[in-house]
Design a protein around this motif. Structure first.
Motif, short mmCIF file in Angstrom:
data_model
loop_
_atom_site.label_atom_id
_atom_site.label_comp_id
_atom_site.label_asym_id
_atom_site.label_seq_id
_atom_site.Cartn_x
_atom_site.Cartn_y
_atom_site.Cartn_z
N LEU A 277 -11.14 -28.58 -13.72
CA LEU A 277 -12.12 -27.53 -13.45
C LEU A 277 -12.40 -26.69 -14.69
N LYS A 278 -11.37 -26.40 -15.48
CA LYS A 278 -11.55 -25.62 -16.69
C LYS A 278 -12.45 -26.34 -17.70
N GLN A 279 -12.48 -27.65 -17.65
CA GLN A 279 -13.28 -28.42 -18.60
C GLN A 279 -14.76 -28.48 -18.22
N CYS A 280 -15.04 -28.38 -16.91
CA CYS A 280 -16.43 -28.55 -16.47
C CYS A 280 -17.01 -27.31 -15.79
N TRP A 281 -16.29 -26.20 -15.81
CA TRP A 281 -16.76 -24.99 -15.12
C TRP A 281 -16.40 -23.79 -15.97
N ASP A 282 -17.41 -23.00 -16.32
CA ASP A 282 -17.21 -21.80 -17.13
C ASP A 282 -16.94 -20.62 -16.20
N PHE A 283 -15.70 -20.16 -16.13
CA PHE A 283 -15.36 -19.05 -15.26
C PHE A 283 -14.30 -18.18 -15.93
N GLU A 284 -14.20 -16.94 -15.43
CA GLU A 284 -13.17 -16.03 -15.88
C GLU A 284 -11.92 -16.25 -15.03
N GLU A 285 -10.81 -16.50 -15.67
CA GLU A 285 -9.59 -16.83 -14.95
C GLU A 285 -8.78 -15.57 -14.64
N THR A 286 -8.28 -15.49 -13.42
CA THR A 286 -7.38 -14.41 -13.04
C THR A 286 -6.18 -15.01 -12.32
N PHE A 287 -5.20 -14.16 -11.99
CA PHE A 287 -3.94 -14.67 -11.47
C PHE A 287 -3.54 -13.90 -10.22
N GLY A 288 -2.61 -14.48 -9.49
CA GLY A 288 -2.23 -13.94 -8.20
C GLY A 288 -1.62 -12.55 -8.24
N TYR A 289 -0.81 -12.27 -9.27
CA TYR A 289 -0.17 -10.96 -9.33
C TYR A 289 -1.20 -9.85 -9.56
N VAL A 290 -2.30 -10.17 -10.27
CA VAL A 290 -3.37 -9.19 -10.47
C VAL A 290 -4.09 -8.92 -9.15
N THR A 291 -4.36 -10.01 -8.42
CA THR A 291 -5.02 -9.87 -7.12
C THR A 291 -4.17 -9.06 -6.14
N LYS A 292 -2.87 -9.34 -6.12
CA LYS A 292 -1.97 -8.63 -5.20
C LYS A 292 -1.92 -7.14 -5.51
N PHE A 293 -1.88 -6.80 -6.78
CA PHE A 293 -1.83 -5.38 -7.16
C PHE A 293 -3.08 -4.65 -6.71
N LYS A 294 -4.26 -5.23 -6.96
CA LYS A 294 -5.51 -4.56 -6.60
C LYS A 294 -5.67 -4.48 -5.08
N ARG A 295 -5.24 -5.54 -4.37
CA ARG A 295 -5.38 -5.54 -2.92
C ARG A 295 -4.47 -4.51 -2.25
N GLU A 296 -3.21 -4.42 -2.71
CA GLU A 296 -2.25 -3.53 -2.08
C GLU A 296 -2.33 -2.10 -2.61
N GLN A 297 -2.37 -1.95 -3.93
CA GLN A 297 -2.26 -0.63 -4.52
C GLN A 297 -3.60 0.09 -4.66
N VAL A 298 -4.68 -0.65 -4.90
CA VAL A 298 -5.98 -0.02 -5.13
C VAL A 298 -6.81 0.04 -3.85
N LEU A 299 -6.94 -1.11 -3.17
CA LEU A 299 -7.81 -1.18 -1.99
C LEU A 299 -7.07 -0.95 -0.69
N GLY A 300 -5.73 -1.18 -0.67
CA GLY A 300 -4.96 -0.99 0.55
C GLY A 300 -5.35 -1.92 1.67
N LEU A 301 -5.54 -3.20 1.36
CA LEU A 301 -5.98 -4.19 2.34
C LEU A 301 -4.84 -5.13 2.71
N PRO A 302 -4.86 -5.68 3.94
CA PRO A 302 -3.82 -6.66 4.32
C PRO A 302 -4.05 -8.00 3.65
N LYS A 303 -3.08 -8.90 3.81
CA LYS A 303 -3.13 -10.20 3.15
C LYS A 303 -3.95 -11.19 3.97
N THR A 304 -5.13 -11.54 3.47
CA THR A 304 -5.96 -12.62 4.00
C THR A 304 -6.69 -13.25 2.82
N HIS A 305 -7.27 -14.41 3.03
CA HIS A 305 -7.98 -15.10 1.95
C HIS A 305 -9.23 -14.33 1.54
#
Length: 341
Positions: free
Chosen positions: A186-214
């Motif tokens: 995917l990295k070879q054929c798709w130009d996207f900004e990569e992020t990681f799970g620990y960043v998503t978890k921090f923003k979901r729990e600490q910033v937005l205060g949302l439960p865990k769903t996709h």
């Protein structure tokens, strides 16, 4: 998005049909598998992996067709294969694998199996031992110790002769390995900004205060610090169907014919509006009373009369979509950024 897991089985079935055609009393068709360029080209992917890669790219293309996407953010995942097979490994243990101290893989497998045949058969075993591939290399198997087993010469010959079957346990690292391969492609054929799970978890729990769903994870991926979210009234559901109707009969002995093609100007999976309800055509009857369902397969009406006051909203396609009410949330300030989790 559900990825297909039956591609390998379908390929084997197609090969079986192809060999059967060659053995019929028809024109001679020589074997041509060795001269096919697709098997020799550089960077070739197995059909099962290519199907998973194409599924991701197809989803990307469809989203771009209905939304003005200007930037992609994708959360990627990495797996510790060694940790999956050995949960207690730490530190220098990563450099000390299972084959440490053995001359080669064969010596390790023989020692692991105590120099005994592992077929489990109650028969007279020969003294000579062989190391057998559970999944053949021609079928995608590897030389890893987990894919090797010790068999005596008698059982090894009987196994290849088809006199018994060897029970093969599924690999614990298969899916993790496939995810790693698809991510690289995917990295070879798709130009996207990569992020990681620990960043998503921090923003979901600490910033937005949302439960865990996709979908909450997806919102957290594309939200920046300080952005607000609001609850959405509708969500677009999607479903893939076959391009044609292949079942022509039904019943215990296939005695009932199913109408195929258009009937009263409608085909199966057409999205129609009737006085009895709006939904996709599930079943057709020559009497003109059709069964309707939602995109999730829920019944709308069992006998809707489509001969009067019926409007076809959209024709059948391989990808069905329907807006439905749901308690979802959307980003308010970033309409042109879509996050994928």
């Amino acid at each position: 998005m559900a990825l297909r897991t039956d591609v390998s089985k379908k390929m084997q079935q197609r090969a079986m049909y192809r060999r059967t055609r060659r053995n019929r009393k028809l024109r001679y068709r020589p074997a041509r598998w060795l001269n096919r360029a697709s098997m020799r080209k550089e960077g070739r992917l197995a059909p099962s992996l290519k199907s998973k890669l194409d599924s991701h790219l197809r989803e990307k293309k469809q989203v771009e067709a209905i939304l003005p996407i200007s930037h992609w953010k994708v959360e990627t995942a990495s797996f510790d294969i060694h940790k999956i097979t050995n949960p207690t490994v730490t530190g220098a243990g990563y450099q000390q694998g299972a084959q440490l101290g053995y001359y080669n893989v064969k010596a390790y497998v023989l020692q692991r199996d105590n120099y005994k045949c592992q077929s489990g058969r109650k028969t007279k075993h020969s003294a000579k031992l062989h190391v057998h591939h559970k999944v053949f290399r021609s079928q995608g198997g590897t030389d890893a110790p987990s894919n090797l087993i010790t068999l005596c010469e008698t059982c090894h010959n009987d196994l290849h002769a088809g006199k018994f079957e060897l029970k093969v346990k599924r690999s614990k690292t298969k899916h993790a390995t496939e995810i790693g391969i698809v991510k690289v492609q995917l990295k070879q054929c798709w130009d996207f900004e990569e992020t990681f799970g620990y960043v998503t978890k921090f923003k979901r729990e600490q910033v937005l205060g949302l439960p865990k769903t996709h979908y909450y994870d997806a919102v957290s991926i594309c939200c920046e610090n300080g952005e607000l979210v609001q609850q959405a009234k509708h969500v677009l559901r999607k479903r893939h169907v076959a391009s044609g109707d292949y079942q022509q009969t039904k019943g215990v002995r296939s005695e009932k014919w199913i109408p195929v093609g258009k009937l009263f100007g409608l085909k199966k999976h057409d999205f129609v509006q009737t006085p009895q309800g709006t939904g996709f055509v599930k079943g057709k009857r020559s009497s003109g009373y059709f069964a309707l369902e939602t995109i999730l397969g829920n019944k709308v009406h069992a006998c809707a009369n489509i001969k009067k006051n019926t409007v076809r909203i959209s024709a059948r396609t391989t990808t069905l979509t329907q807006p439905m009410e749901a308690a979802r949330i959307l980003v308010t300030k970033v309409p042109s950024i879509l996050a994928v989790n």
